[in-house]
Every structure is written in C-alpha cells, then in structure tokens.
Design an enzyme around this catalytic site. Structure first.
Site, short mmCIF file in Angstrom:
data_model
loop_
_atom_site.label_atom_id
_atom_site.label_comp_id
_atom_site.label_asym_id
_atom_site.label_seq_id
_atom_site.Cartn_x
_atom_site.Cartn_y
_atom_site.Cartn_z
CE1 TYR A 85 -2.88 2.40 -4.79
CE2 TYR A 85 -5.24 2.24 -4.41
CZ TYR A 85 -4.16 2.19 -5.26
OH TYR A 85 -4.35 1.92 -6.59
CD GLU A 131 -1.62 3.46 -8.06
OE1 GLU A 131 -2.18 2.36 -8.01
OE2 GLU A 131 -0.46 3.61 -8.48
#
Ligand code: GDP
Ligand code: MN
Length: 386
Positions: A109, A197
């Site tokens: 992530y 993101e």
C-alpha cells in the site's frame, strides 16, 4: 474532484510511475480489441467507477483467454456495481479498463497526501497492502508507516529510503521504488492532488515495482489552473443535484438525512447542522447560498432542495447582512409560488430588513413556520420530521 483509474494511470505514465499496459474500453467490442492488442494472457478487466472496493464487489476479473475477457467485459459493462463505497444503490458501470495481468509476489500500500496538521506532505506505506487495508489500519496500525516531507524542501533520498525500508523491500526493488516514488511525489505537488493512493502497489516476481490500482483526488480550489485535469471530469459519476447547484454558484453537498437546509455562510451552515443533529434529526444536505445571494439564487437553491425526495422538511436559517432578509423572503416566495410546497418549512432569520422579510413571508399565504431563534428552529424542524 475525482477521476477514473485509467485516467490516473495515464497521469502516472507521464510521471514515470510504472503501470501495466492497457487502456479504457466503452464497449465489449473495444474491450476485446484491446485484449488482442495486449498480446497475451491473463488480462484484467476492471470496472471504472469513482469508488473503491471493486474487487470484492465483482468489478475486477482476471481473464485467461479471449473468450473469458469477452465474457467478463459483457458481465461488468452495464452492471450496477455495489461496493462498500458506493452505498447500497450501487453505481452503473459505463467504462472498463482492460490491461495486462501482472505477476504479483506481494501487494503493498502506498499513498501521498497533504497533511493539514503538520503542513507537510505525508507518504503512507504498508507492506500489508491489498483489499483488506482498512482492517490493517484498524487492527494493526503499526503496520502502516508515515514519512513526512516538508514541501519547501521537497522529497529527499532519505525520505524515499525510509519508505522503502518500511515496506521491507528486497534490495533489487529499492531503486525502481524510489524512482517511482519521486515521480509520484512530483505529480502530487504539480497537479494539486489532495490524495494519491496506490493499493495495491505490486512487487513482482522479478522484484520490479508496478502500480496496479490508482486513485487520485484533486483539490477543487486549484482546478482553475489545471484545465487538462478538468477535462477528465466524468459528470456521470457526480451527484446530479450537486452539478445543478454548481451552475448557480451554490455550495451544495448532498447528505443522508431528511432535513433540507438553506443557510448563508459555511460557518452558519456547519452550526445549523450541529444543532439539527443535537435536536435529534439529520440534515439531508448542506446548502450555503453565500453571503450575497440574489433572489434567483435563493429560488434555485430552494428548487434543488425540493427536488430531493429524501427531504421531509426544510430549515431556512439566515443571518441577513449583505443578503438582506427581504430579498431572501422574496426568493423563498418566488420559489414556492413556482414549484409549490410539498413539505413544511421552518424559517429563522435575523438581521438587515428582518421586519420587511417577515412581512413578505406572512403575506405570502404559504404555511411557513417562523422560529424565534436557532434552538427553537432546530426543535421545530425535528418535531416536523419525527
Ligand atoms: P479495488 O478493489 O477497487 O481497490 O480494485 P483493485 O484495482 O485494487 O483490484 C482488486 C484486486 O484485484 C487487487 O488487490 C488484486 O489482488 C487483484 N488484481 C488486480 N489486478 C490484477 C492483476 O493484474 N493480476 C492479478 N493476479 N490480480 C490483480
Ligand atoms: Mn485497490
């Protein structure tokens, strides 16, 4: 403002952030043609909507053949995709992303976003990336590391290494990772992103780094200097009432409750929503007509609130300064006359020309409940929707 994954990946390419080969498809035919052009399988067929959680909702499929790719494109295009982020009503899928599948060794992530409390750019990273990142954040927050970059100095080598070590990357992946992160940071700053993101960022079998998902939000206040980003806007993904409101320069945000709100000034709107909540009801929207609204703007704001079927009553809370109370009252009466009133209305107003305003309302013949103060208004509106 939000954009689609395929558009975000196009921006990634411009900044040297590696993404799989592929592109958008608006029909099954286009999807199949794209599949052929990728020259091999597996191929990933992905729903393009402005919401995450598509994987778990059935909007991301891995096709091992041309037939499968066609079948998935058929299945996903036109489906109403329900994910954690779309709400129960889901979102109609009108676009696909078709891209080459990749060899996933580990899902990471990574995000880059301005952090208001430190006035820095925050790089967030976790080696436990993938579809369960929300649980990781809730249950094992220590698995998410943060690196703060002073925007005046910009990103430095040590920031990137800190993130790379935090991700426990193998040695061979550190160079491609830092190169990617430098590009991502540059994009975030140059394009005025409020969030970038990547989940998952993939460590491949041969220790390369590639972004297989991409989410970008932009700061609306900076959009005037990015016409190239504004072109990416997809109206299908936005709330139709919010689009309508923006045409009249009204600050309108759709919420979940049933009390419509018309207020002048964002601060007063926030305070009004708090009072409605405290009194036990829920706001259906946030509508700030601004400090100097015209009767027409008031009318349009009113029309927009009335066209929302969730709204069971409307609270008008105005502090008349530049927006005089009589002008507000004219707008309300004008709107009520044209559209008709299907729901009860509570009005609280104070300030310039308040007497004249009250007179206009009283003589209008409409059933408008006046409140003596803000608390009284919140109490009355709560009783009406109860
Ligand atoms: P999201 O659920 O909306 O965040 O959509 P993602 O783009 O993150 O895709 C969801 C999941 O699909 C990812 O976490 C991956 O596990 C999987 N996925 C996406 N692309 C590929 C790919 O190219 N190959 C493989 N094997 N899995 C993929
Ligand atoms: Mn994702």
């Amino acid at each position: 403002m939000k954009i689609h994954e395929y558009q975000a990946k196009e921006l990634f390419r411009q900044y040297g952030v590696p993404v799989p080969n592929g592109g958008p498809a608006f029909s099954v035919d286009e999807a199949v043609k794209l599949t052929d052009s990728l020259g091999g399988y597996p191929v990933v067929v992905k729903a393009q909507i402005h919401a995450g959680g598509r994987g778990k909702g059935g909007g991301v499929k891995l096709a091992k053949s041309r037939e499968e790719a066609e079948q998935y494109a058929n299945q996903i295009l036109g489906m109403t995709l329900v994910t954690k982020q779309t709400g129960p009503e889901g979102k109609l899928v009108k676009r696909l992303l078709v891209e080459a599948g990749c060899d996933i060794k580990k899902e990471l992530y990574l995000s880059v976003l301005p952090d208001r409390s430190t006035a820095k750019i925050c790089i967030m990273a976790s080696e436990a990336g993938g579809m369960n990142i929300e649980e990781v954040a809730a249950e094992t927050p220590e698995k998410i590391i943060k690196v703060f970059v002073d925007p005046l100095n910009g990103i430095q080598g040590y920031h990137m290494l800190q993130a790379a070590y935090g991700l426990n990357l193998p040695k061979a992946a550190i160079k491609p990772f830092t190169k990617m992160l430098a590009g991502l940071y540059k994009m975030c700053v140059e394009k005025d992103c409020s969030l970038v993101e990547i989940n998952p960022l993939v460590l491949t079998g041969d220790d390369d780094i590639i972004a297989i998902d991409a989410k970008i939000n932009f700061d609306d206040n900076a959009m005037f200097r990015h016409p190239e980003i504004q072109e990416l806007r997809d109206m299908d993904e936005e709330d139709p009432l919010e689009i309508e409101a923006s045409k009249f320069d009204l600050n309108y945000i759709n919420l979940d409750g049933n009390v419509g709100n018309m207020v002048n000034g964002a601060g007063l709107a926030m305070a009004t929503m708090d009072l409605i909540k405290q009194a036990g009801a829920d706001p259906a929207n946030f509508l700030d007509v601004g400090g100097s609204a015209s009767a027409d703007q008031v009318e349009n704001g009113f029309r927009i609130i009335l066209s929302d079927t969730k709204v069971k009553a409307i609270l008008i809370n105005i502090f008349g300064g530049i927006l005089r109370c009589d002008r507000l009252a004219e707008g309300v009466v004008q709107a009520a006359t044209k559209i008709g009133l299907k729901v009860p209305i509570v009005i609280r107003m104070e300030g310039t020309n308040v007497e004249k305003g009250r007179q206009i309302l009283a003589e209008s013949g409409f059933n408008l409940v006046t409140a003596v103060d803000l608390k009284d208004a919140a109490k009355k509106i709560t009783e009406l929707v109860a």
